[in-house]
Design an enzyme around this catalytic site. Structure first.
Site, PDB file in Angstrom:
ATOM      1  N   CYS A  22       0.788  -1.203   0.000  1.00  0.00           N
ATOM      2  CA  CYS A  22       0.000   0.000   0.000  1.00  0.00           C
ATOM      3  C   CYS A  22       0.822   1.254   0.000  1.00  0.00           C
ATOM      4  CB  CYS A  22      -0.834   0.016   1.262  1.00  0.00           C
ATOM      5  SG  CYS A  22      -0.888  -1.548   2.074  1.00  0.00           S
ATOM      6  N   ASN A 253       3.311  -0.850   5.053  1.00  0.00           N
ATOM      7  CA  ASN A 253       3.384  -1.046   3.617  1.00  0.00           C
ATOM      8  C   ASN A 253       4.425  -2.135   3.397  1.00  0.00           C
ATOM      9  OD1 ASN A 253       3.843  -0.975   0.914  1.00  0.00           O
ATOM     10  ND2 ASN A 253       4.695   1.078   0.872  1.00  0.00           N
ATOM     11  N   GLY A 254       3.953  -3.261   2.969  1.00  0.00           N
ATOM     12  CA  GLY A 254       4.888  -4.355   2.772  1.00  0.00           C
ATOM     13  C   GLY A 254       4.213  -5.666   3.089  1.00  0.00           C
ATOM     14  N   GLU A 915      14.236 -13.343 -21.832  1.00  0.00           N
ATOM     15  CA  GLU A 915      15.024 -12.264 -21.260  1.00  0.00           C
ATOM     16  C   GLU A 915      16.241 -12.023 -22.138  1.00  0.00           C
ATOM     17  OE1 GLU A 915      16.399 -12.831 -17.260  1.00  0.00           O
ATOM     18  OE2 GLU A 915      16.997 -10.732 -17.218  1.00  0.00           O
ATOM     19  N   CYS A1133      15.656 -30.651 -30.047  1.00  0.00           N
ATOM     20  CA  CYS A1133      16.098 -30.905 -28.668  1.00  0.00           C
ATOM     21  C   CYS A1133      15.836 -32.365 -28.313  1.00  0.00           C
ATOM     22  CB  CYS A1133      15.337 -29.989 -27.703  1.00  0.00           C
ATOM     23  SG  CYS A1133      15.455 -30.501 -25.973  1.00  0.00           S
TER      24      CYS A1133
END
Lengths: 1546, 484
Positions: A22, A253-254, A915, A1133
């Site tokens: 939050c 917050n967490g 990535e 593969c």
């Protein structure tokens, strides 16, 4: 609908998975002057934090918001119709009550009776006026009746503190009474506050609604000196009034990751806790922490106890959230002793946290040890302090602000309104640390195991006894080859590649280690995993064995001795030390060993009674004063069978918790059943404080002669212990837990395939979703192993079992991918032969004998009448739902990667970059203007942000944020230097030959609102792309997915744990995450229940192989499907599982040019395969009677479960929860039907784009002036997207678009700013400035009228600035927050100071810091350089030297001399371009940058340095990554050789 | 595991043969093997595949990566232990197996499979040399008696397994020496018979009793075995040869290949008998009909006799030189292969059908009339053969051997007497999986090897023998620890 409005547990939805994160803040007057303006400002802060909250399907329903104030005495005197005693002698209890009058009366009666029962008086009641017309339709039915009860202080309470304490005791009793009552609507009953000091107004409101809903707050007489506010973004989505914050004392917050363990440990203290202050009242407060609350609520409960038990507020907070004290060389000794002493009192509540707290007099905030949440504050010249998750939440004139700063990791900040001053972290902790002689107490009570006298351990047995023992514990030859050998040789766990394709243990035909039924949890979205290597400074394996001291003993720690170990793996000698400890500690410790074997003759029925006896013996031992229990299976032999150590440990642990005895004794495990990291993790997670793996040591001893390296046993043992320790840190860190002490007993696992009766009895509180085996089968597994060991079976006479878990073995574990299935798939797709495909699909789908997956036990509930195949949606349409998995170019070869792209583009499906970026030559259109066939439609954004440029993003159809990867959720990755060839380095904007690290977390996503921010950022760059979030299946993933949907993701991927990987630790491949069947189903059910399903597309991946898999996925609720391993196999593969070695013999997963030549895959093969799959889907659709694919989605009633009657383990499975169809109105969408509203229309960038039209269209220079506020987030980003569209990454000439902004920028200022764009900000920045910077220039400096004295002592930009920056320049006049320049790969920045973890994982670019840095600078920095002004010579201590070297800045003479020989490099405008050679020209480069800095920001510091250049230069330190230098030098040699060669050729 | 980069560093290297001119002068083996350092290097090429295809390519599912790794690490003794755990007789397969394991080796995708067979052969030979191979005598005897009829690889494997499980096993063989096809089917130059003898010695110590010259169903009624033993295993092979019923079949000099080979082998192994019983190819034009392994054995034997010419006829077309890997790997492909015997000198003809044998006045075959054929697919996609008009030709032939395979076991005698049920192919009917694995239609009688599956490889026979032993053990004892 219930009052609490949270749906009941149903199907896979379980309200206990709720999380929240939050925006928090407070405003306070330091001098304690009360005013209404403070209240108003509190409400304004809430308003400005709106973007940190979330709304669900109902736009008027928020996740909750509230405000906590001091009691405004005057106001209440005026509004109540009864008399109030003087201030401090009355309290207000603010209550949520049932709307039903009868129920309300009953509840109130209960309130009255306890208040009076405790000797206090009822002064009267007040109905709190509310204005509910603004509430959303979904909130209204849950609105409680809100009343305040006024309580008079009686004579018994001598002071206000005693009164507060009494109120606490009263409230606990009322809450417990109501909870246990039969009261109708009791869920609605809730005290928001009950205090003589504070009152909390909160509710299931949007942040802007708080003032509106409670007219009280607008009353001018409503005054307070402090206002603490909170705005909630819950990943939960259901309206609940009580979970809104602030709580009685805190707002948070967490997330608390270790909650299960913390709550258990609190319960376990019941018997060992006593308080002089609370006295008999202590017994009345149990259960102290009720089940079924949010993590913050539990935390609040614990804090209350500590404070009411006599700790000061600050002290209590430091016990709950300690700084990282262990192994911090910079910490003062006294403070370390304080923390170390307190560590034994309570395990940390671990997780990312910015907690603001108040008791009505003091208000303060603290940050977790790793600084994972933002918290910034300002102080004004008229004593106002404003603290919030971000800056700009109140419009305070700049000239009034005298200090702008941030809360730093582990630091605390406290305002005492009575003393009228700020107490900073140093003073606060100094005071507390000096309050008692902690070091002396430690010396008296704490014993380190290593200082106990040597003891004699038993020696290893002969080979055949050893083999029998190994077999009895299920050792296979793979355990030795894949697990033990690498650990002993390298000191770390072995790696593997590709996903796991073996059956979950419950489906296996073989005996499985009990730990394999437990899957590790991991952090995704709601909190960040930690990098246990690069951020090792926050990690600790310290374990305290033995009884815990009395938590509420405020004075001397009593006579309780504590036994400490540096890490929890005990050698045999260590264990003997513990066994003999009584004599060596003067009787402070007494150890009893409990044998956990049972007689073999009793067969499997012997285990249950043995467990009962064990628990009894444990309880008796503890009551007799034995305070260390050793659970031991050493007695295993032909006649005695060991209970699985995990089961025995957890059973004893849970039993002792239930009896309230657990903290009276330590629990140590002596077992042959602990070999690999996961075994230790599960033992720790279920309560083992230390483990002695004697069989592993014996095995290591027996292996020594066969190892390639000659090793002493001690050395081998040391390496093994180190490897386990490293592995444990990794397992802990993937859940964001940093200390073993908190991990111990935290139960961070999901059970897969265990029955709930078994779990409830022995692993209480663990989630299990599909039922499965119970004690009887577990016993049978053990008996089978025992018979293998001591029976006559010739196979096991001389050999261990082959295993077959890590590599296929015919007599080993089953696999989905077999020689048969692979060759048939390849042959079918190469020859486009449907019949061969059918053979393949049959092998995969029909799991009669061989159970492989949970879906194998599904039966399709076919339609009575099949529909004609030609009426079914065409295969051409169906394949559009197919994508290939995210595999980076880097992990697989260019050939393999581009073949997939070409195939998917031809097909109309999508391929994924993975990535690591994509070369522009693959996404730019071909010369003839046609689309590039090699373009990947999905561009992935992973934690490394390699190659994530604005140009990359604008060329995407989908942008996928990879939160986690099935094969290794919660972990980062590494591309070793030898795989980074020139091409890959180019794509990733890095240096050839230098290894690259992807961090475990996205450093801009530490919680759900951060994810929403990143989604917003990406959407700004490319408004046309769908933003997707990739999650991995685990219990609770549905709740996360709901949050993701609320964060406006267009698409979510749920991956199974069995997804593939190029390289991953074996523990992660096997033991983290759940099958997708469970996660997908939970996701779908939760989204539908929340009416969020329609606005998001759901994709599933992880081991999808056939059309039947697709159909099962669709019926469980998926719109789209990801395939990775199967298309790779089609490309050639052969499941070598050697990707991590770069030796792929078929050219798929290798960068070796010779091996790449062996690649034979063709796009046609891939296309053939996907059409086969689609065709199989169509055949099944015809049989199911579906014409359109959409009609099939979520129709879970078409799946039945086939009972696995013949299977000795699987027969207990029960899929009821997976197969639950949410009961919702027909109008609620159950597949993706609409698009998200991203709110982009509000973006200020539209104005920028308008004004920049000449530049965008014709390249003409423009200058723009604009005002900016904290709610103008992601500034300049949409504009940069347009630049990239028109001009690519190379952008426009410098300063073509020059924007001058004034004010406080919102988050992500200048994210992905393009080349040619200059953003000059007079004001300040928040978090994520310059994220993904793609060539732009950012300049930020304080406003001219600023009241701060020195810019360099104030903060100018927030956390995680320049994360993933690729190119560009930044000049910041002031100090930056934590994690500056993380993963910078090419930007240049000058800043005047920065927080912890600066330049982490940096791979390129230049950072100049002309002020001090925080700790852990340059961790994981493999490239680029940094120049740090080290005024006091302490930089070395704050720098992580694992990968970098520090050196002075070379004398200019050298550089000038070099320049003389390279005169040609001088550029026209008189400046020297020194960017091409990072190994030289340091002084010149530094000087130029400082001149720029002065030029752009008018920095005093820069001016001072430049004015005193010769004196200041020696104070600079150059930070140079070792590998980077090597690579640069190698390249130089190569270049000079090639240029000489070419000369020679002429 | 071998060495991860071994396959990149080292090229494939396999056994070679002594020069043709030299080797055709004798009946000894003529393989030139690799030395130890070459062998460890070759073993290092094994990549320890995540899925070892060799594993399934090999009918006995040898744990190939495991022992390759041990050889790479020069732990030969551990290697033989692992090798023996799946294969009773690696010395046989290491010599005469066509090595489907190498075909399915991952490196065979690039035509450079690990030299698995050579490594296998060397592991077992080294073990014999070093005395690591010892009898494994059962600690407890079950008191159960088992008769095994037929002493080929299936019968021997079955007998050895059963003896080790503690049963009293007796093996019955109609020929004068133990070994079945190993003994008289495969010429000595491919499998020296001392190899069988030393294995028999081990089995004798383990308790197996061998009866040669005992033809069940002829010398002793089969029923007697059934009555006297707790179980009977039929492993008599698939010995009924395919005949070629064309004009002139009855002429002198037209023989079944096995008659030619057996006689030769008996003489090589020291049996003395009259020349009239011996079929000699010396100075003759030899025509071998049939292109398989038996055909090759006839060629090699004829060459050693000193034949004037040797011609081999195959009715099928010449296979492609190289298979389409993408569509065949890891399966056994149809491709052009040349055996050592063919290499020693013979003419090979494909697409040839034999029409008639022509004799001289004394009824001795003189020529063979042949015709070229064509193979085409019909409408249903089945291959159909047709003769090519006008392509008739003749070959000189003084000796013709018929090596066209075996159709099924010999029915006359034992099988007819026992009346075991046969399958459509004429083999003994029986399953390989499930509760009725290896059982025949008659309780207590089991069948394994070629007698059950039809003509096949030695390695398949070993597999069946082992698995059958487990079935028998289960039948006798209720459960079995013998590996499948």
């Amino acid at each position: 609908m219930s009052y609490r409005a949270l749906p009941e547990k149903q199907g896979l939805y379980d309200p206990k998975n709720e999380h929240d994160a939050c925006g928090v803040g407070f405003v306070a007057n330091i001098k304690g002057q009360k005013s209404h303006s403070i209240v108003k400002q509190g409400l304004d802060i809430l308003d400005r934090l709106t973007h940190r909250g979330a709304v669900g399907a109902d736009p008027l329903a928020g996740d909750g918001a509230g405000i906590l104030l001091q009691i405004p005495d005057e106001f209440f005197r005026a509004v109540v119709d009864f008399d109030l005693p003087e201030v401090g002698l009355y309290a207000i209890g603010m209550l949520f009550l049932p709307q039903d009058e009868e129920a309300r009366a009953e509840a109130e009666a209960s309130v009255i009776s306890f208040i009076e029962g405790e000797g206090q008086s009822i002064l009267g009641w007040r109905d709190v006026p509310v204005e509910n017309s603004g509430l959303g339709y979904s909130v209204l039915p849950s609105e409680p009746f809100i009343r305040q009860v006024f309580i008079g202080c009686s004579g018994e309470c001598t002071d206000q503190i005693a009164f507060e304490r009494k109120l606490f005791v009263i409230r606990k009793q009322i809450e417990n009474e109501i909870r246990q009552s039969e009261l109708e609507g009791k869920e609605a009953f809730y005290f928001t506050s009950m205090s003589s000091l504070t009152v909390a107004y909160k509710g299931m409101l949007l942040s802007g609604q708080v003032g509106e809903f409670y007219p009280d707050l607008n009353d001018e007489r409503m005054v307070s000196a402090l206002a603490l506010v909170h705005q909630r973004f819950s990943t939960n989505t259901f309206p609940t009034w009580d979970l809104a914050q602030p709580f009685r004392m805190i707002a948070h917050n967490g997330e608390i990751n270790t909650m299960r363990g913390n709550v258990n440990w609190m319960a376990a203290r019941k018997e060992s806790m006593a308080s002089e202050i609370l006295g008999q009242d202590l017994e009345k407060v149990w259960p102290l922490i009720p089940e079924g609350q949010s993590d913050t609520a539990c935390f609040d409960n614990a804090l209350e106890l500590l404070v009411q038990g006599g700790y000061s507020l600050a002290h209590a907070m430091m016990i709950l959230i300690p700084e990282a004290w262990s192994g911090n060389p910079l910490m003062d000794e006294k403070r370390r002793a304080f923390y170390e002493y307190n560590a034994a009192l309570m395990e940390p509540w671990d997780g990312p946290a910015a907690v603001v707290f108040t008791d009505g007099r003091q208000i303060g905030a603290t940050l977790d040890r790793n600084g994972l949440r933002p918290a910034r504050y300002i102080i004004t010249d008229d004593d106002l302090v404003v603290m919030a998750s971000e800056m700009g939440v109140l419009d305070i004139p700049e000239e009034k602000i005298i200090k702008k700063w941030r809360l730093q990791p582990g630091k605390m900040f406290l305002i005492d309104t009575e003393q009228g001053r700020i107490i900073d972290d140093a003073e606060l902790k100094e005071d507390l640390a000096s309050a008692h002689p902690y070091q002396q107490w430690l010396n008296e009570t704490q014993i380190d195991l290593q200082v106990l006298p040597e003891a004699v351990a038993s020696m290893s047995p002969d080979a055949s006894t050893l083999r029998d023992g190994q077999q009895a514990f299920g050792y296979t030859s793979e355990d030795i080859k894949f697990l033990l050998t690498p650990m002993v040789l390298t000191g770390q766990e072995g790696s593997g590649s590709m996903g796991t394709d073996t059956p979950p243990s419950v489906l296996s035909r073989r005996s499985k280690h009990l730990s394999t039924y437990f899957k590790q949890n991991f952090a995704q979205v709601t909190n960040p995993p930690i990098d246990p290597i690069r951020e090792e400074i926050v990690m600790s394996l310290v374990s305290l064995i033995g009884p815990r001291p009395n938590l509420l003993d405020l004075s001397h720690g009593g006579n309780n001795k504590r036994l400490g170990v540096q890490q929890p793996v005990l050698t045999n000698t260590d264990l003997e030390r513990i066994r003999n400890i009584e004599d060596n500690t003067g009787g402070a410790f007494k150890t009893r060993t409990l044998d956990i074997c049972f007689p073999a003759e009793q067969r499997s029925s012997g285990m249950k009674p043995a467990l009962e006896r064990l628990c009894d013996r444990a309880e008796v031992a503890v009551r007799e004063g034995y305070n260390i229990l050793i659970i031991s299976d050493r007695k295993v032999d032909a006649d005695n069978v060991p209970i699985p150590a995990l089961l025995a440990t957890s059973a004893v642990h849970q039993h002792l918790i239930r009896k309230g005895l657990r903290t009276s004794s330590g629990l140590v495990v002596e077992t042959g059943a602990a070999l690999e990291v996961h075994h230790f993790a599960t033992l720790a997670g279920y309560g083992a404080e230390a483990v002695n793996p004697y069989m592993a040591f014996d095995t290591i001893q027996s292996m020594l002669s066969k190892l390639p390296e000659s090793l002493s046993f001690d050395e081998a043992q040391k390496r093994y212990i180190k490897a386990i320790g490293k592995g444990l840190k990794k397992v802990m860190s993937k859940m964001g837990i940093s200390t073993y002490q908190s991990y111990c007993g935290a139960q961070i696992f999901d059970a897969i395939g265990l029955s709930s009766t078994f779990i409830d009895q022995y692993f209480t509180g663990t989630a299990t979703t599909v039922e499965g085996v119970s004690l009887q089968q577990i016993a049978h597994e053990v008996i089978r192993w025992h018979s293998d060991a001591f029976g006559d079976n010739p196979i096991y006479k001389n050999h261990l079992d082959v295993g077959g878990d890590y590599a296929y073995r015919l007599r080993g574990e089953d696999h989905a991918w077999t020689p048969e299935s692979i060759s048939k798939l390849q042959q079918a797709s190469r020859s486009n032969d449907w019949n061969t495909y059918e053979v393949y699909a049959k092998e995969m789908n029909e799991q009669q004998e061989r159970l492989l997956t949970f879906r194998g036990l599904f039966d399709l509930n076919l339609a009575e009448e099949e529909i004609p195949l030609e009426e079914v949606e065409s295969a051409k349409e169906i394949v559009k739902r197919f994508v290939t998995g995210a595999m980076s170019f880097g992990s697989i070869s260019y050939e393999a990667h581009s073949t997939l792209a070409v195939a998917m583009n031809r097909l109309g499906g999508k391929s994924n970059t993975g990535e690591g970026g994509e070369e522009d030559s693959r996404f730019n259109p071909l010369p003839d203007g046609s689309p590039n066939p090699e373009r990947s439609a999905i561009k992935q954004v992973a934690s490394g942000r390699f190659g994530v440029t604005n140009e990359y993003l604008v060329n995407a159809d989908d942008i996928q944020i990879k939160m986690a990867q099935g094969a290794k959720p919660g972990e980062g990755g590494q591309l070793p230097g030898h795989k980074v060839n020139a091409q890959i380095a180019r794509v990733r904007h890095s240096t050839q030959g230098v290894g690259l690290i992807s961090p475990p977390p996205h450093h801009d996503i530490y919680s759900i609102e951060d994810l929403a921010q990143l989604i917003h950022d990406l959407k700004n760059v490319n408004p046309k792309a769908r933003i997707s979030v990739k999650l991995v299946s685990e219990v609770g993933v549905g709740t996360v997915a709901a949050g993701v949907s609320k964060a406006h993701a267009d698409h979510v991927t749920i991956s199974g744990y069995d997804g593939g990987t190029g390289a991953s630790p074996l523990t992660s491949i096997k033991h983290a995450g759940s099958p997708w069947e469970i996660g997908l189903s939970e996701t779908h059910q939760t989204l539908v229940l929340n009416q969020l399903r329609g606005r998001i597309s759901v994709q599933v991946d992880g081991g999808i192989r056939t059309g039947r898999d697709v159909v099962v996925g669709a019926l469980l609720g998926a719109d789209e499907f990801g395939f990775a391993t199967a298309p790779l196999i089609v490309e050639g593969c052969v499941m070598m599982r050697k990707c991590h070695l770069n030796t792929c013999p078929v050219g798929v997963a290798t960068q070796d040019p010779e091996l790449r030549k062996r690649f034979t895959g063709k796009p046609e093969h891939v296309i053939n395969y996907f059409f086969f799959v689609a065709e199989e889907v169509r055949l099944l659709m015809a049989k199911l009677g579906y014409r359109n694919f959409n009609d099939m989605i979520g129709q879970v009633q078409r799946l039945d479960m086939r009972k696995a009657i013949d299977h000795w383990k699987a027969q207990g499975l029960d899929y009821t929860r997976i197969l639950t169809k949410p009961d919702v109105d027909e109008s609620v969408s159950i597949y993706n039907t609409e698009t998200q509203d991203h709110g982009l229309d509000k973006a200020i960038d539209h104005e920028l784009i308008k004004q920049a039209a000449p530049a965008l269209e014709k390249g003409e220079a423009v200058k723009i002036d604009i005002d900016i506020h904290n709610y103008n987030r992601t500034f300049g980003t949409m504009l940069s997207g347009r630049v990239a569209e028109n001009y690519g990454f190379k952008g426009l000439p410098d300063d073509t678009i020059y924007v001058k902004a004034n004010g406080t920028a919102g988050q992500s200022f200048g994210a992905w700013a393009a080349k040619g764009l200059t953003l000059e900000l007079e004001g300040e920045g928040n978090d994520y400035v310059g994220k993904g910077l793609s060539g732009g220039r950012l300049v930020i400096y304080p406003p001219k009228q600023s009241g701060i004295a020195k810019a360099e002592e104030n903060i100018i930009v927030g956390n995680t600035v320049l994360y993933g920056a690729i190119k560009g320049e930044c000049y910041f006049r002031g100090v930056a927050g934590e994690r500056f320049g993380v993963r910078n790969s090419g930007a240049t920045a000058v800043v005047e100071g920065l927080g912890d973890h600066g330049c982490e994982y940096m791979t390129g670019g230049v950072v100049v810091c002309i002020g001090s840095t925080g700790r852990n600078f340059a961790a994981g920095m493999s490239g680029g350089i940094a120049y740090v002004l080290d005024q006091d010579g302490t930089f070395e201590q704050r720098c992580n030297l694992a990968q970098v070297e520090l050196e002075p800045i070379k004398e200019e003479d050298d550089a000038l001399e070099a320049l003389d020989h390279q005169g040609g490099d001088l550029e026209g405008h008189g400046r020297v371009d020194v960017s091409h050679d990072m190994t030289r020209f340091d002084a010149i480069r530094l000087r130029q940058l400082l001149e720029n800095h002065l030029h752009y920001t008018n920095s005093d510091v820069a001016r001072r340095i430049l004015d005193n250049w010769n004196e200041e230069l020696p104070n600079f330190v150059k930070v140079m990554p070792v590998d980077y230098r090597r690579a640069l030098e190698e390249m130089q040699i190569q270049q000079s050789q090639s240029s000489e060669n070419s000369k020679g050729a002429r | 595991m071998g060495k991860p980069t071994g396959f990149i560093e080292y090229t494939r290297q396999d056994i070679s043969y002594t020069p043709v001119a030299d080797r055709i002068t004798h009946y000894n083996e003529f393989v030139v093997s690799l030395n130890d350092s070459e062998l460890t290097q070759q073993a290092a090429r094994c990549m320890d595949c995540g899925i070892p295809y060799c594993h399934s390519g090999c009918p006995v599912n040898n744990l190939i990566p495991d022992w390759n790794d041990m050889v790479y690490k020069e732990d030969w003794q551990a290697a033989i232990a692992v090798l023996h755990s799946t294969n009773n007789f690696p010395e046989f397969t290491g010599r005469v197996c066509p090595a489907p394991c190498e075909t399915s080796c991952t490196l065979n995708i690039d035509d450079t499979p690990v030299t698995i067979k050579t490594v296998e052969r060397n592991i077992v030979e080294k073990a014999w040399e070093n005395g690591w191979i010892e009898p494994q005598i059962a600690a407890h005897k079950s008191g159960k008696r088992v008769a095994v009829v037929g002493s080929g690889p299936a019968g021997l494997a079955c007998a050895q397994q059963l003896a080790r499980a503690g049963h009293s096993v007796q093996v019955f063989e109609k020929q004068n020496r133990i070994g079945g096809l190993l003994r008289y089917g495969i010429p000595d130059f491919k499998l020296n018979k001392r190899i069988i003898d030393r294995r028999m010695a081990q089995m004798r110590t383990e308790g197996v009793i061998f009866h040669a010259n005992t033809h069940i169903g002829v010398d002793i009624p089969a029923r007697k075995l059934v009555d006297e033993f707790n179980a009977v295993v039929l492993t008599g092979g698939s010995e009924h040869p395919r005949d070629l019923p064309i004009p002139g079949r009855e002429f002198n000099g037209v023989h079944f290949a096995m008659d030619f080979l057996r006689n030769n082998s008996r003489r090589v192994q020291g049996d003395t008998f009259h020349d009239s019983e011996f079929i000699s190819a010396t100075g003759k034009h030899v025509v071998v009909i049939g292109g398989g392994d038996t055909g090759s054995d006839c060629i090699g034997t004829s060459t050693r006799h000193g034949a004037t010419s040797v011609t081999q006829l195959e009715i099928l077309p010449r296979p492609p030189e190289k298979e389409n890997k993408g569509l065949t790997w890891p399966d056994w492909p149809n491709k052009m292969r040349t055996s050592s015997s063919q290499e020693e000198g013979c003419e090979r003809m494909w697409c040839v059908a034999t029409k008639e044998f022509v004799s001289d006045d004394e009824g001795n075959v003189k020529t063979v009339k042949c015709i070229k054929v064509e193979w085409n697919k019909d409408e249903e996609g089945n291959w159909k053969m047709s003769e090519v008009e006008g392509s008739e030709f003749e070959l000189k032939a003084d000796l013709v051997t018929l090596a066209m395979g075996f159709v099924h076991p010999v029915h006359e005698g034992m099988l007819e007497e026992l009346k075991v049920e046969l399958d459509g192919m004429g083999n003994i009917k029986g399953e390989t999986e499930g509760t009725s694995a290896y059982k025949t239609s008659i309780d207590g009688i089991f069948a394994a090897g070629d007698m059950r599956r039809g003509q096949s490889l030695v390695v398949w026979a070993i597999r069946e023998g082992r698995q059958c032993a487990r079935a028998v053990d289960e039948y006798l004892m209720g459960s079995s620890d013998l590996p499948r």
